[in-house]
Design an enzyme around this catalytic site. Structure first.
Site, PDB file in Angstrom:
ATOM      1  N   LYS A 118       0.811  -1.217   0.000  1.00  0.00           N
ATOM      2  CA  LYS A 118       0.000   0.000   0.000  1.00  0.00           C
ATOM      3  C   LYS A 118       0.849   1.274   0.000  1.00  0.00           C
ATOM      4  O   LYS A 118       0.482   2.258  -0.635  1.00  0.00           O
ATOM      5  CB  LYS A 118      -0.911   0.015   1.229  1.00  0.00           C
ATOM      6  CG  LYS A 118      -2.036  -1.016   1.199  1.00  0.00           C
ATOM      7  CD  LYS A 118      -2.919  -0.834   2.433  1.00  0.00           C
ATOM      8  CE  LYS A 118      -3.770  -2.049   2.747  1.00  0.00           C
ATOM      9  NZ  LYS A 118      -4.840  -2.316   1.813  1.00  0.00           N
ATOM     10  N   GLU A 202      -3.048   7.204   7.808  1.00  0.00           N
ATOM     11  CA  GLU A 202      -3.900   8.038   6.959  1.00  0.00           C
ATOM     12  C   GLU A 202      -4.861   8.839   7.807  1.00  0.00           C
ATOM     13  O   GLU A 202      -5.242   8.404   8.894  1.00  0.00           O
ATOM     14  CB  GLU A 202      -4.753   7.143   6.033  1.00  0.00           C
ATOM     15  CG  GLU A 202      -3.994   6.595   4.867  1.00  0.00           C
ATOM     16  CD  GLU A 202      -4.859   5.718   3.981  1.00  0.00           C
ATOM     17  OE1 GLU A 202      -6.046   5.505   4.297  1.00  0.00           O
ATOM     18  OE2 GLU A 202      -4.331   5.240   2.970  1.00  0.00           O
ATOM     19  N   HIS A 237     -14.984  -4.269   6.975  1.00  0.00           N
ATOM     20  CA  HIS A 237     -14.223  -3.886   5.784  1.00  0.00           C
ATOM     21  C   HIS A 237     -14.373  -4.888   4.653  1.00  0.00           C
ATOM     22  O   HIS A 237     -13.574  -4.903   3.716  1.00  0.00           O
ATOM     23  CB  HIS A 237     -12.739  -3.669   6.106  1.00  0.00           C
ATOM     24  CG  HIS A 237     -12.536  -2.688   7.226  1.00  0.00           C
ATOM     25  ND1 HIS A 237     -12.920  -1.375   7.122  1.00  0.00           N
ATOM     26  CD2 HIS A 237     -12.022  -2.833   8.466  1.00  0.00           C
ATOM     27  CE1 HIS A 237     -12.649  -0.753   8.264  1.00  0.00           C
ATOM     28  NE2 HIS A 237     -12.108  -1.610   9.094  1.00  0.00           N
ATOM     29  N   ARG A 299      -6.643  -7.677 -10.562  1.00  0.00           N
ATOM     30  CA  ARG A 299      -7.339  -8.917 -10.928  1.00  0.00           C
ATOM     31  C   ARG A 299      -8.799  -8.595 -11.219  1.00  0.00           C
ATOM     32  O   ARG A 299      -9.225  -7.459 -11.061  1.00  0.00           O
ATOM     33  CB  ARG A 299      -7.275  -9.887  -9.747  1.00  0.00           C
ATOM     34  CG  ARG A 299      -7.824  -9.228  -8.489  1.00  0.00           C
ATOM     35  CD  ARG A 299      -8.022 -10.178  -7.343  1.00  0.00           C
ATOM     36  NE  ARG A 299      -8.179  -9.472  -6.086  1.00  0.00           N
ATOM     37  CZ  ARG A 299      -9.303  -8.917  -5.647  1.00  0.00           C
ATOM     38  NH1 ARG A 299     -10.391  -8.947  -6.396  1.00  0.00           N
ATOM     39  NH2 ARG A 299      -9.360  -8.316  -4.482  1.00  0.00           N
TER      40      ARG A 299
HETATM   41  P1  ADP Z   1      -7.835  -3.861   2.707  1.00  0.00           P
HETATM   42  O1  ADP Z   1      -6.777  -3.951   1.652  1.00  0.00           O
HETATM   43  O2  ADP Z   1      -7.427  -4.494   4.007  1.00  0.00           O
HETATM   44  O3  ADP Z   1      -9.187  -4.285   2.240  1.00  0.00           O
HETATM   45  P2  ADP Z   1      -8.367  -1.042   2.183  1.00  0.00           P
HETATM   46  O4  ADP Z   1      -7.254  -0.074   2.191  1.00  0.00           O
HETATM   47  O5  ADP Z   1      -8.879  -1.508   0.853  1.00  0.00           O
HETATM   48  O6  ADP Z   1      -7.947  -2.301   3.080  1.00  0.00           O
HETATM   49  O7  ADP Z   1      -9.579  -0.470   3.035  1.00  0.00           O
HETATM   50  C1  ADP Z   1     -10.696  -1.275   3.330  1.00  0.00           C
HETATM   51  C2  ADP Z   1     -11.864  -0.419   3.788  1.00  0.00           C
HETATM   52  O8  ADP Z   1     -11.494   0.360   4.943  1.00  0.00           O
HETATM   53  C3  ADP Z   1     -12.342   0.606   2.785  1.00  0.00           C
HETATM   54  O9  ADP Z   1     -13.256   0.067   1.866  1.00  0.00           O
HETATM   55  C4  ADP Z   1     -12.956   1.666   3.680  1.00  0.00           C
HETATM   56  O10 ADP Z   1     -14.258   1.237   4.055  1.00  0.00           O
HETATM   57  C5  ADP Z   1     -12.098   1.645   4.917  1.00  0.00           C
HETATM   58  N1  ADP Z   1     -11.035   2.678   4.871  1.00  0.00           N
HETATM   59  C6  ADP Z   1      -9.826   2.579   4.272  1.00  0.00           C
HETATM   60  N2  ADP Z   1      -9.110   3.721   4.401  1.00  0.00           N
HETATM   61  C7  ADP Z   1      -9.869   4.577   5.106  1.00  0.00           C
HETATM   62  C8  ADP Z   1      -9.691   5.927   5.581  1.00  0.00           C
HETATM   63  N3  ADP Z   1      -8.571   6.620   5.369  1.00  0.00           N
HETATM   64  N4  ADP Z   1     -10.701   6.486   6.272  1.00  0.00           N
HETATM   65  C9  ADP Z   1     -11.850   5.803   6.526  1.00  0.00           C
HETATM   66  N5  ADP Z   1     -12.062   4.546   6.127  1.00  0.00           N
HETATM   67  C10 ADP Z   1     -11.103   3.922   5.420  1.00  0.00           C
END
Ligand code: ADP
Length: 660
Positions: A118, A202, A237, A299
């Site tokens: 990431k 973040e 999530h 993917r």
């Molecule tokens: P993973 O790869 O573990 O699935 P992601 O980075 O895709 O993690 O984030 C998964 C979920 O977490 C997102 O769909 C969102 O709902 C929440 N999320 C991610 N980043 C943030 C953020 N900065 N603020 C609020 N919610 C977040």
């Protein structure tokens, strides 16, 4: 014409079936690989050829790159489609496939690698001008330094494992004093799950919507986007419902997001189908400067069908064409959105019990047919939902000219879906599709958690009408030669016990409804069918006056699986001679509630136990399930040992009841 003649699918379940369907339609021969647990699975039955690659656990089968490549070579396949999950985002696998002289239906290994972490991905797309969530994604990982960064970003913040996925290694922190503990725990989870303790930090977006863009690129320099999907309805999530297009998406934001997604894909030399996930601040509506890159999935996505329905494209066919070096058959300006599509993930899990996975035999499985309805299933009636993999039963996808129509169709389809055996989330999903807030577009990623009660995802009272319907069916199914004949109550000669020529015949029996004990009073009034009254010590649950239940009943042995209002109720007689409730506890025999691993046994033969006392713990799908004593008594036998794999329904412990 694609040059792929024979395709190996390095996956299982729903997505393997999905890929086989398109490959077949394109005249491509299909090769499935399967684990022992999947020998009889639907995708294996569908494929032209199957190669068994190992034991049931994924790390010994579906995650073994060498076994899969060997299977492709021995079966004469010339390409491998990885599906989603398993090895689909493993750069080493993509590389090994190409080295073996095969086509990898996916992006170059370098693109996967560039998007794999990431922090690196964020840095890379930021350089390409794509907005990223404000925060720190650098190399310095000292606890004090990171805490200072969190302070600069401003609370609340989100700590993310750089190697994270599936919501693991993520911690929201609301205040500075909580930062150190949250950081340590995110690092531990990152290390344990991904072998990498590094994190990024973040800003926590307050009213976040998850909006992602489907992109497609070929080997000839063309890269387009296929519009957005809104996947904001999530639990832990994980996506629950996905739709396209996103509700209330202004055209200017759609264009800005699509452009950013194409830039991100180009930045890593992408080829094939990919998804750029953005988080949007939904607090004040979607704006061109209110969305941020989160990550790229290199993917095909689970939710790709909603994009297919609004664009009329077959994304798997496009993947196979691109993998065959063909150019994309369209330009951006050729693409348009038609109508609205919504997908729900039907899972074998029990929303009323904390979404506990519910595996086992599918005694009945039927989906409705209807206008604008597409069902992508991985199983059929008679198949098993095993504890080894993701317990998804099917994806239900509804399409309509507008969002309201699509949601209505999906809700109706979920309500008309019949699953008997494992419990499933159909009713929960239908309630979600009908919930006013979601329908009005007032939702973010916290919507489901904030409405668990209203969505019925809490313990519910026993369904009396369903129980009555189940009892009637059980009575009908009982062998006429057994203790309680019930047929033709008006014919006294067929009734061999409890018959009183002078009045209605009456009988009491013990009943278990979803494992809870009830007493059933059965009365056969002259000239009418059986009348049943169900009660426990406190009150009458349901009786003849309760009205008629619209229910669908599947009788299996001495159990009735009753579906009413898309909810399953399990009914069984608990007479001492019959024995057994759902978990076999009624007669003191404690049975495994699901396939799983015994992780604890707390009692030994001779121990006296009290009703409700914890006896053992079974783990399935990484969730623990405790088994309690059904009555006061003494442990007569222990058949389970710690570490043992146990099959659903096998007797683990026997209790001699004090009352015996
Ligand atoms: P993973 O790869 O573990 O699935 P992601 O980075 O895709 O993690 O984030 C998964 C979920 O977490 C997102 O769909 C969102 O709902 C929440 N999320 C991610 N980043 C943030 C953020 N900065 N603020 C609020 N919610 C977040």
């Amino acid at each position: 014409m694609v040059m792929i003649k024979s395709l190996l699918i390095a996956n299982r379940g729903e997505i393997a079936c999905r890929i086989i369907r398109t490959a077949r339609a394109m005249g491509i021969r299909t090769v499935a690989v399967c684990s022992q647990a999947d020998r009889k699975a639907l995708f294996v039955r569908m494929a032209d050829q199957v190669v068994e690659i190992g034991p049931s656990p994924a790390r010994e089968s579906y995650l073994c790159a060498d076994k899969i490549i060997a299977a492709a070579l021995s079966s004469g396949a010339d390409a491998i489609h990885p599906g989603y999950g398993f090895l689909s985002e493993n750069a080493d696998f993509a590389e090994a496939v190409v080295k073996a002289g095969l086509i990898f239906v996916g992006p170059p290994a370098a693109s996967i690698r560039a998007m794999g972490l990431k922090d690196a991905a964020k840095a890379l797309v930021e350089q390409a001008g794509v907005p990223v969530v404000p925060g720190y994604h650098g190399a310095e990982q000292g606890a004090d330094f990171l805490a200072a960064q969190a302070g600069l970003i401003g609370y609340p913040v989100l700590i993310k494992a750089v190697a994270g996925g599936g919501g693991k290694g993520m911690r929201k922190v609301d205040a500075p004093q909580d930062f150190a503990a949250a950081l340590a725990s995110a690092q531990r989870e990152g290390q344990a799950s991904f072998g990498d303790p590094r994190v990024l930090i973040e800003r926590y977006i307050q009213s976040p919507r998850h909006i992602e863009i489907q992109i497609f690129a070929d080997r000839h320099g063309n890269c387009v986007h296929l519009f957005e999907r809104d996947c904001s309805l999530q639990r832990r999530h994980q996506k629950v419902i996905e739709e396209a297009p996103a509700p209330d998406m202004p055209q200017a934001v759609r264009e800005a997001m699509g452009k950013a997604a194409v830039e991100a894909a180009k930045a890593v030399g992408y080829v094939g189908a990919g998804t750029i996930e953005f988080i949007a601040d939904g607090a004040n509506g979607l704006t061109p400067d209110g969305f941020f890159f989160m990550e790229m999935n290199t993917r095909l996505q689970v939710e790709h069908p909603v994009t297919e329905l609004i664009t009329g494209l077959d994304l798997v066919a496009l993947q196979l064409q691109v993998a065959s070096n063909e150019p994309l058959p369209f330009r951006q300006s050729d693409l348009a959105i038609h109508g609205h599509a919504v997908e729900a993930r039907l899972y074998a899990e029990d929303p009323e019990r904390g979404f506990l996975p519910s595996t086992g035999h599918l005694y009945h499985l039927a989906f409705p047919e209807g206008e604008g309805l597409r069902i992508d299933a991985g199983v059929e009636q008679g198949d098993e939902v095993t504890p080894y993999y993701d317990p998804m039963i099917a994806k239900l996808i509804a399409y309509g000219p507008d969002r309201a129509t699509a949601l209505d169709r999906l809700a109706k389809a979920l309500e008309d879906t019949r699953v008997a055996g494992p419990r499933c989330n159909a009713r929960f999903l239908a309630t979600l599709c009908r919930s006013p807030g979601f329908r009005q577009g007032h939702f973010d990623t916290g919507f489901i958690d904030a409405h668990l009660d209203a969505l019925g995802a809490v313990a519910q009272p026993v369904d009396g009408l369903a129980a009555l319907a189940g009892l009637k069916a059980l009575l009908d199914a009982e062998n006429p030669a057994s203790r309680v004949p019930v047929h033709a109550p008006s014919d006294p000669w067929s009734i061999c016990d409890a018959f009183q020529a002078s009045g209605p015949r009456r009988l009491h029996r013990q009943v278990l409804v979803d494992g809870e004990p009830f007493k059933a009073e059965l009365v056969w009034p002259q000239g009418a069918g059986v009348e049943i009254t169900l009660s426990d010590e406190q009150a009458v649950l349901a009786g003849p006056a309760s009205g008629k239940a619209e229910a669908h009943v599947t009788v299996v042995g001495d159990k009735a699986y009753v579906l009413r209002d898309a909810r399953q109720t399990l009914v069984a007689f608990a007479d001492p001679s019959k024995g057994g409730d759902e978990h076999g506890a009624a007669d003191g025999r404690i049975k495994a509630p699901m396939h799983g691993k015994v992780v604890a046994v707390m009692v030994a033969v001779g121990d006296s136990v009290a009703r409700g006392q914890r006896l053992a713990v079974v783990e399935a799908m990484k969730m623990e399930h405790g088994l309690a004593a059904p009555c006061d008594g003494t442990v007569a036998a222990v058949h389970a040992t710690v570490g043992q794999q146990i099959a659903e329904g096998s007797v683990m412990i026997e209790i001699e009841s004090q009352a015996d």
